[in-house]
Design an enzyme around this catalytic site. Structure first.
Site, PDB file in Angstrom:
ATOM      1  N   LYS A 177       0.726  -1.236   0.064  1.00  0.00           N
ATOM      2  CA  LYS A 177      -0.022  -0.029  -0.040  1.00  0.00           C
ATOM      3  C   LYS A 177       0.834   1.206   0.045  1.00  0.00           C
ATOM      4  CE  LYS A 177      -4.041  -1.920   0.175  1.00  0.00           C
ATOM      5  NZ  LYS A 177      -4.969  -1.756  -0.710  1.00  0.00           N
ATOM      6  N   ASP A 178       1.938   1.083   0.266  1.00  0.00           N
ATOM      7  CA  ASP A 178       3.061   2.337   0.079  1.00  0.00           C
ATOM      8  C   ASP A 178       2.971   2.875  -1.282  1.00  0.00           C
ATOM      9  OD1 ASP A 178       3.977   1.746   2.556  1.00  0.00           O
ATOM     10  OD2 ASP A 178       5.889   1.480   2.216  1.00  0.00           O
TER      11      ASP A 178
END
Length: 425
Positions: free
Chosen positions: A50-51
């Site tokens: 999700k970064d």
């Protein structure tokens, strides 16, 4: 020349592939197996896939004038998207409020607070449209807080585009275009949709496999609570294109958690719960290819979304695992008979304690008290021992409540006051 990044944001993505060779040992002869490669998204700065979407969603909102200096980012998240947003927000100076379901791990909450974010917890076992759901609470906060912006990873096109621009091309480059199968656990669907869209454009016959928890509707299951965090949904997100998924593999909590622990202990890769979900789907595909003789030459890439540090209090806590029925109790098996015998100091008890439809309620209450039990099946068989003769049940609470309202009930027959039968296992 010195080598350094301008900020932590420049280190997001470009995660490595590593061969999986130990948890695959049981699927068949090595020479017949496909090459299984895991993309280690836990090595990104925030610890998850999700970064990749945090900064693009923020920058798109800035370009569109939806997020201005001094604004507040509000997002419903299982934790990892919040981490990605919090990293970008820390660099850019935004306030963050993240709304999470209360089933998410304490570590995820603590990490968000470490970045300076505020965390709001909501009940997990409510439908998305409930005013108590974390979706609804986030929408309400975004509406009521001045200068607030909700990226909404479930409907934000930047979610998918980020993976189409980074995850897909990285996999294509790292496999030199030899990838034949892509496996990913699915939540918002951004990862599998974006990566598959890019890879399918390069290789039209790519097989895309979605891994889904039991209880998620994405694979067509009936929505119900499950423990695996961050993947599966009880609605279809706008960031997910189901047409890109060729097949689904549905995975139970128990199997997912056990596989995550195996990956950690056998491959040395500290893995999160959804990694176990994805790896089980991978092993099923790899086994099928091996058995059909199509293994040699096949290259399976499985995306491992996050690491195990987020789950030390749950997935890697034996006590929590046992309490949730995900890990066998230590020591020898304890049987129900042994528990009952222990309560009665070794006193012999019948194989089946039951009441007869023809006996008095008062006698049945005394039997419950004698054996220290709170419910009992009711049989219409003459001797009271025939399992096939069970037609109802009684409970201590129910009988005592009836007797309190009408003391004369103790003289009535059990058949007159019994409840429906108990389930038979």
């Amino acid at each position: 020349m010195m080598e350094y990044a301008r900020s932590i944001l420049d280190l997001i993505g470009n995660t490595p592939l590593v061969r999986i060779s130990r948890v695959t040992r049981g699927i068949g002869p090595l020479e017949r197996q496909p090459l299984v490669l895991a993309k280690l998204e836990m090595l990104s700065p925030g610890g998850s896939v999700k970064d990749r979407i945090g900064l693009p969603m923020i920058e798109a909102a800035e370009r569109d004038g939806l997020l201005r200096p001094g604004g507040t980012i509000i997002e419903p998240t299982s934790g990892n998207t919040g981490h990605g947003l919090a990293i970008a927000a820390a660099i850019k100076g935004y306030r963050c409020v993240f709304v999470m379901a209360d089933k998410q791990s304490a570590e995820k909450q603590a990490i968000l607070r470490a970045y300076g974010a505020e965390v709001v917890l909501c009940p997990a076992n409510v439908p998305p449209e409930s005013p108590e759901s974390y979706y609804s609470v986030a929408a309400r906060l975004a509406r009521d807080i001045p200068g607030a912006y909700k990226p909404d990873q479930y409907w934000n096109v930047e979610n998918t585009l980020a993976h189409e621009a980074t995850t897909g091309p990285e996999i294509w480059r790292q496999t030199a275009g030899r990838i034949t199968h892509l496996v990913a656990s699915v939540g918002t669907g951004g990862t599998i949709t974006g990566a598959a869209r890019y890879l399918r454009a390069q290789k039209p016959d790519l097989v895309v496999v979605g891994a889904d928890p039991e209880g998620s509707i994405l694979s067509g299951d009936v929505a119900r609570p499950y423990l695996t965090e961050g993947v599966g949904e009880d609605f279809i997100p706008g960031t997910f294109d189901p047409e890109l998924v060729d097949r689904w593999v549905r995975v139970s909590d128990r199997d997912a958690f056990a596989m995550a622990r195996r990956i950690t202990r056998e491959e040395g890769i500290l893995s999160g719960e959804s990694c176990g979900t994805a790896m089980l789907a991978t092993l099923q595909v790899a086994r099928e290819l091996t058995e059909s003789g199509q293994g040699p030459g096949a290259v399976i890439v499985v995306i491992l979304p996050d690491g195990g540090r987020n789950y030390l209090s749950k997935l890697y806590n034996d006590e929590w695992m046992r309490a949730n029925g995900l890990l066998a109790s230590a020591g020898s098996v304890v049987r129900v008979r042994e528990v009952l015998e222990d309560r009665h100091h070794g006193e012999q008890i019948p194989d089946l304690v039951l009441a007869r439809t023809t006996e008095k309620v008062g006698a049945a209450i005394r039997r419950l008290e004698d054996y220290g039990i709170s419910q009992m099946p009711v049989s219409e068989a003459a001797d009271g021992s025939e399992l096939a003769g069970i037609v109802g049940s009684i409970s201590e609470k129910g009988l005592l409540e009836r007797a309190y309202r009408d003391p004369a009930v103790v003289e009535r027959t059990v058949g007159e006051v019994m409840d429906p039968p108990l389930a038979v296992v």
